[in-house]
Design a protein around this motif. Structure first.
Motif: not given
Length: 474
Positions: A239-240, A357-362, A417-419
């Motif tokens: 997913p990342e 920041r999608l990878p961090a959210f996933v 937290n990820l904006g």
């Protein structure tokens, strides 16, 4: 006289009063009719019991009802198709529900000005089909397009998969006809594509969720229909990796019309619906639609393929069969009901984060899922960062609901937290009201409440929505 009756007496005689100035067939008061208007698509949230439903047939009807409601302090809840996912059209305080679906006329399609005007109850899919017949295009496309209405789309600032390239409803509104809480009718904006006169009330009303007035007519920008579309499926090892490819693709200059993020679980569900099936050898996928001229699309496909393979994607497949393409996109649009085959209850969130920041959210959603021991599916309109983590409950118990609430709070906090933002397209309604202060803060909410009071001094317009009521702070 009506003005000497108590509020309780007025509410008891509401249907009778409305039939004095509206056709009797336009006023519903039977219990079985009213039951259908207790909630939107989130029937698991709080429900309301309207005392009357008005099937509005004109702006004049709406104005008459609002004048009466304002005089007597009766709550009014505007309603389109009731397909919302935030509890926005739930009549929490009873009163009158205004069903807008009979205001369903497409008033003008102006090719010379590339604008269109329509009543608020026009169903989106019908509007888009009418435009397509003239080789024209209205991009916003929420997944409920077959039933949702233009007025409801404006009231919730609806989006959909095409937001990545074309933007959402707010990017296409030029003007509105609005009935104020006291029954007065105002026109905001118009059909000019450029305007700088006074406050931008048109876009203030976009996303207002029926709390400031009743939208009865919309004026919209339209576009030429893109001549060529192609769909591509990118298969990824994680997913990342899929999430990281989203910003890489756009940064390379290829902006798909649609770019959807899917996990292997989502693809498994879609494969029960489509033929031939999507490949099942990846951990995550991107489903993309590229549109434009033949030359543009061909170049974008080459760029996309080269980039994804360079970034070690497992596979990039361009779908050549139009029927197969249509099946995949229908499957994606049907993902919400398909997911209900796996669970007794499904709670879908609507969080948007910056694309990079999608990878961090996933990753964070996966961590929340593991920590709580709860299945959280994740899919979404990844091209604009709008993700829909979904809590799947195998049973509905007090314990499972509490766990789901922890998951919701964790997912929302992760996005912030990820904006990010707590809603990209569904709106706040009831579902997100308890979280709105996390994003906006007390001062901004206080300002919004002052705006609400200026439009609606008696607080009769869809009361109890957007922020928790009866508290000094949300």
């Amino acid at each position: 006289m009506a003005t000497t009756r108590t509020k309780t007496q007025v509410r008891k005689g509401l249907g009778r009063d409305l039939k004095r100035f509206l056709p009797s067939h336009s006023v519903l008061t039977d219990a079985e009719d009213l039951f259908s208007y207790r909630s939107d698509a989130t029937a698991d949230l709080a429900q309301g019991n309207p005392e009357a439903v008005v099937l509005c047939e004109s702006t004049g009807d709406v104005s008459s009802v609002m004048g009466y409601a304002f005089q007597h302090g009766i709550p009014v809840t505007p309603r389109g198709a009731g397909s919302g996912l935030s509890g926005g059209c739930t009549p929490l305080h009873g009163g009158i529900v205004l069903d807008m679906k009979r205001l369903n006329h497409i008033l003008e399609i102006n090719r010379g000005n590339m604008t269109a005007s329509a009543e608020a109850g026009v169903v989106l899919a019908r509007f888009k089909k009418e435009l397509a017949g003239q080789n024209l295009f209205y991009p916003p496309d929420p997944q409920s397009a077959e039933v949702c209405t233009l007025g409801g789309n404006v009231a919730t600032r609806a989006g959909g998969p095409r937001g990545v390239k074309y933007g959402t409803t707010g990017n296409y509104i030029l003007g509105l006809e609005l009935v104020l809480p006291d029954g007065d009718i105002v026109q905001t904006g118009g059909t000019c594509v450029k305007q700088s006169v006074g406050y931008d009330l048109t876009h203030l009303l976009c996303g207002s969720e029926g709390t400031l007035g009743v939208i009865t007519r919309v004026h919209l920008r339209i576009l030429p229909l893109p001549p060529v579309n192609r769909t591509a499926v990118v298969t990824c090892d994680s997913p990342e990796q899929a999430a990281a490819l989203v910003s890489d693709i756009i940064a390379a200059g290829t902006v798909p019309a649609m770019m959807e993020f899917l996990t292997v679980m989502a693809v498994m569900l879609i494969n029960t619906f489509v033929s031939p099936p999507l490949p099942m050898d990846g951990a995550a996928y991107l489903l993309l639609d590229i549109d434009g001229t033949e030359a543009q699309v061909s170049q974008d496909i080459r760029t996309l393929t080269s980039l994804c393979l360079e970034k070690k994607a497992k596979d990039v497949r361009v779908v050549s069969d139009p029927k197969e393409t249509a099946a995949y996109w229908r499957g994606r649009a049907s993902l919400y009901p398909l997911a209900l085959t796996m669970a007794r209850k499904l709670i879908t969130e609507d969080v948007t984060v910056p694309r990079d920041r999608l990878p961090a959210f996933v990753k964070r959603v996966g961590e929340i899922s593991a920590a709580l021991g709860m299945i959280i599916g994740i899919a979404g309109h990844a091209g604009d960062g709008n993700m829909h983590p979904s809590m799947l409950l195998p049973d509905v118990t007090e314990a499972s609901l509490q766990k789901a609430q922890k998951a919701i709070a964790g997912v929302i906090r992760a996005g912030l937290n990820l904006g990010g933002t707590i809603s990209g397209e569904h709106g706040i309604g009831l579902h997100k009201a308890e979280f709105i202060e996390w994003e906006l803060g007390k001062n901004q909410i206080a300002l919004m409440k002052r705006i609400k009071a200026a439009f609606d001094p008696k607080n009769i317009m869809n009361p109890g929505k957007i922020w928790p009521e009866g508290a000094s702070k949300p």
